[in-house]
Design a protein around this motif. Structure first.
Motif, short mmCIF file in Angstrom:
data_model
loop_
_atom_site.label_atom_id
_atom_site.label_comp_id
_atom_site.label_asym_id
_atom_site.label_seq_id
_atom_site.Cartn_x
_atom_site.Cartn_y
_atom_site.Cartn_z
N CYS A 77 0.84 -1.19 0.00
CA CYS A 77 0.00 0.00 0.00
C CYS A 77 0.88 1.24 0.00
O CYS A 77 1.79 1.36 0.80
CB CYS A 77 -0.88 -0.04 1.25
SG CYS A 77 -1.72 1.51 1.56
N CYS A 80 0.29 3.17 3.75
CA CYS A 80 0.86 2.60 4.99
C CYS A 80 2.15 1.84 4.72
O CYS A 80 2.81 1.40 5.66
CB CYS A 80 -0.17 1.76 5.73
SG CYS A 80 -0.84 0.37 4.83
N CYS A 99 -7.10 -0.55 0.47
CA CYS A 99 -6.22 -1.21 1.43
C CYS A 99 -7.02 -1.63 2.64
O CYS A 99 -7.74 -0.84 3.22
CB CYS A 99 -5.10 -0.25 1.82
SG CYS A 99 -4.09 -0.85 3.19
N CYS A 102 -5.44 0.37 6.00
CA CYS A 102 -5.60 1.80 6.30
C CYS A 102 -6.76 2.42 5.53
O CYS A 102 -6.99 3.62 5.65
CB CYS A 102 -4.31 2.56 6.03
SG CYS A 102 -3.93 2.69 4.28
ZN ZN Z 1 -2.70 0.97 3.52
#
Ligand code: ZN
Length: 107
Positions: A77, A80, A99, A102
């Motif tokens: 991601c 994050c 994601c 997050c």
């Molecule tokens: Zn993420």
């Protein structure tokens, strides 16, 4: 059998989770939807013997990435910065990848 939709796309950064190349990280260069395999830049280099061609008049041995099975890969991601599972969510009629860690939307 219907083709499964893949969560990995060309241009993604992915981490390799298992196999000889475990721990490697790279950019996806291409995805083969039919074989569920992806080529990741700089990962799983194999020596390949090539014949002389006009482009490569000497022939010889070059290193080229081998395709990895997508089940061994996980998209990292961008927000994050961790390998994360992705969900699909429909927003304004468009199917987006999200994601699961997050909640960031990926293209
Ligand atoms: Zn993420």
């Amino acid at each position: 059998m219907a083709l499964q939709r893949l969560y990995i796309r060309k241009g993604d950064r992915v981490a390799v989770l298992s196999g000889n190349e475990r721990g490697a990280v790279g950019k996806v260069l291409s995805v083969d939807r039919n074989k569920y395999r992806a080529v990741v830049e700089g990962v799983a280099l194999r020596k390949k013997h090539v014949r002389r061609t006009q482009q490569n008049p000497k022939g010889g041995v070059i290193e080229k990435e081998a395709a990895l099975h997508v089940s061994n890969l996980m998209v990292i991601c961008p927000k994050c910065n961790k390998p994360s599972r992705l969900a699909r969510r429909v927003v304004d009629g468009r199917s987006l990848r999200v994601c699961k860690k997050c909640d960031e939307t990926l293209a």
